[in-house]
Write a protein that holds these residues in place. Structure first.
Motif, PDB file in Angstrom:
ATOM      1  N   ALA A  71     -76.730 -41.647 -58.802  1.00  0.00           N
ATOM      2  CA  ALA A  71     -77.839 -41.424 -59.731  1.00  0.00           C
ATOM      3  C   ALA A  71     -77.735 -40.043 -60.375  1.00  0.00           C
ATOM      4  N   TYR A  72     -77.361 -39.056 -59.587  1.00  0.00           N
ATOM      5  CA  TYR A  72     -77.190 -37.687 -60.094  1.00  0.00           C
ATOM      6  C   TYR A  72     -76.074 -37.630 -61.129  1.00  0.00           C
ATOM      7  N   LYS A  73     -74.958 -38.268 -60.849  1.00  0.00           N
ATOM      8  CA  LYS A  73     -73.831 -38.273 -61.796  1.00  0.00           C
ATOM      9  C   LYS A  73     -74.226 -38.957 -63.103  1.00  0.00           C
ATOM     10  N   ALA A  74     -74.932 -40.092 -62.990  1.00  0.00           N
ATOM     11  CA  ALA A  74     -75.331 -40.825 -64.197  1.00  0.00           C
ATOM     12  C   ALA A  74     -76.321 -40.007 -65.027  1.00  0.00           C
ATOM     13  N   ALA A  75     -77.277 -39.363 -64.362  1.00  0.00           N
ATOM     14  CA  ALA A  75     -78.261 -38.559 -65.083  1.00  0.00           C
ATOM     15  C   ALA A  75     -77.589 -37.395 -65.794  1.00  0.00           C
ATOM     16  N   ALA A 131     -83.433 -36.666 -68.093  1.00  0.00           N
ATOM     17  CA  ALA A 131     -84.393 -35.674 -67.584  1.00  0.00           C
ATOM     18  C   ALA A 131     -84.498 -35.703 -66.065  1.00  0.00           C
ATOM     19  N   SER A 132     -84.031 -36.781 -65.448  1.00  0.00           N
ATOM     20  CA  SER A 132     -84.135 -36.902 -63.991  1.00  0.00           C
ATOM     21  C   SER A 132     -82.993 -36.208 -63.252  1.00  0.00           C
ATOM     22  N   GLU A 133     -82.108 -35.520 -63.975  1.00  0.00           N
ATOM     23  CA  GLU A 133     -80.939 -34.914 -63.326  1.00  0.00           C
ATOM     24  C   GLU A 133     -81.340 -33.974 -62.191  1.00  0.00           C
ATOM     25  N   ARG A 153     -68.712 -31.268 -58.476  1.00  0.00           N
ATOM     26  CA  ARG A 153     -68.146 -31.304 -59.818  1.00  0.00           C
ATOM     27  C   ARG A 153     -69.144 -31.789 -60.882  1.00  0.00           C
ATOM     28  N   VAL A 154     -70.313 -32.256 -60.467  1.00  0.00           N
ATOM     29  CA  VAL A 154     -71.283 -32.754 -61.441  1.00  0.00           C
ATOM     30  C   VAL A 154     -71.785 -31.611 -62.325  1.00  0.00           C
ATOM     31  N   ASP A 155     -72.182 -30.519 -61.683  1.00  0.00           N
ATOM     32  CA  ASP A 155     -72.619 -29.327 -62.414  1.00  0.00           C
ATOM     33  C   ASP A 155     -71.977 -28.139 -61.706  1.00  0.00           C
TER      34      ASP A 155
END
Length: 219
Positions: free
Chosen positions: A114-118, A124-126, A171-173
Motif C-alpha cells: 500500500a505504501y509503495k502504491a501510494a 495522499a495516504s502515503e 527504497r520507497v522514499d
C-alpha cells in the motif's frame, strides 16, 4: 522429471521472494540452473511444474517442485547449513523465526504494498501507509538494539528472509529513510549490502526464453 544434474530455479531478479531464495541457495552451497523469467511471458516449462505460475520455483532433479520461497530456503539449508542459519541447537528458534517471517509475509507486505502504491501515484495516504509500516519496522529496530542481527549477533534464516522487504521499504522514499530514526535497522541493512554475497545474489542474467542457455547460479 528434471533430467538436468542440477535443480532448476525459475527466478525474477528484483522479486523479494526470489532474492531470499537465491540468498539461501548461495549460503547453503547449492548450485542450480537459473532461468530468469518475464512475468508477461512465462515459460511453458515453468507452468508445467507449477501451475501456481509465480516465482521462485525450484524444480529438483527427481521431479519434486518447491514453489514457496521459505520452503526453498529451508530445503537449501537442510542440505547444508555451514553458518547454522536454522539455529538447530537453539530450542524453539525455528518456530520463533517462522512467526517473525510470517508476520513479514502477511501484515508487513500488505502495508508495504500500500505504501509503495501510494508513493507511486502520489496518493495522499502515503504518510499514513508508511506509518503503518513503521509498526513492524519499529519492532525490528528494537530487536537490533540489543544484538547485531534479528535473532542473535550472527545472521539467521530470519535476517535473510526479511532483508528483501526491508530493502523495498528503504527504497520507497530514500530521503525520508536516510533521516528516519532507525539507526540499528539502517546499520543492519548496510551490512547486508556490503556483503559480497548480496552483489552475487543480484547478478543479472539474460532472460531464459531469449537464449535458452543453461546458466549456472553457484556459490
Amino acid at each position: 522429471m528434471n533430467h538436468n544434474p542440477y535443480p532448476i530455479l525459475y527466478s525474477l531478479r528484483q522479486c523479494p521472494y526470489c532474492i531470499r531464495a537465491r540468498i539461501a541457495l548461495l549460503l547453503a552451497n547449492q548450485t542450480v540452473l537459473i532461468r530468469e523469467i518475464e512475468t508477461k511471458n512465462k515459460p511453458e516449462e515453468m507452468l508445467a511444474v507449477s501451475r501456481k505460475g509465480t516465482v521462485p520455483i525450484l524444480n529438483l532433479p527427481d521431479g519434486t517442485t518447491i514453489d514457496e520461497s521459505i520452503d526453498i530456503m529451508i530445503w537449501a539449508l537442510t542440505q547444508d547449513d555451514p553458518n547454522d542459519l536454522l539455529l538447530q541447537n537453539h530450542k524453539d528458534a525455528l518456530d520463533d523465526m517462522t512467526v517473525l517471517i510470517n508476520q513479514t509475509d502477511t501484515q508487513f507486505v500488505n502495508t508495504l504494498n500500500a505504501y509503495k502504491a501510494a508513493s507511486r501515484y502520489h496518493d495522499a495516504s502515503e504518510t499514513e501507509n508508511r506509518q503503518q509500516c513503521e509498526g513492524f519496522i519499529g519492532e525490528l529496530e528494537h530487536r537490533l538494539a540489543g544484538q547485531r542481527y534479528l535473532m542473535r549477533n550472527e545472521p539467521s534464516l530470519a535476517d535473510y528472509a526479511i532483508l528483501p522487504f526491508v530493502r523495498q521499504f528503504s527504497r520507497v522514499d530514500r530521503k525520508w529513510y536516510s533521516n528516519a530514526p532507525y539507526p540499528n535497522l539502517q546499520r543492519w541493512l548496510t551490512e547486508h549490502y556490503n556483503n559480497p554475497l548480496y552483489a552475487k545474489t543480484m547478478t543479472k542474467y539474460p532472460k531464459w526464453l531469449n537464449s535458452r542457455k543453461a546458466m549456472l547460479f553457484e556459490p
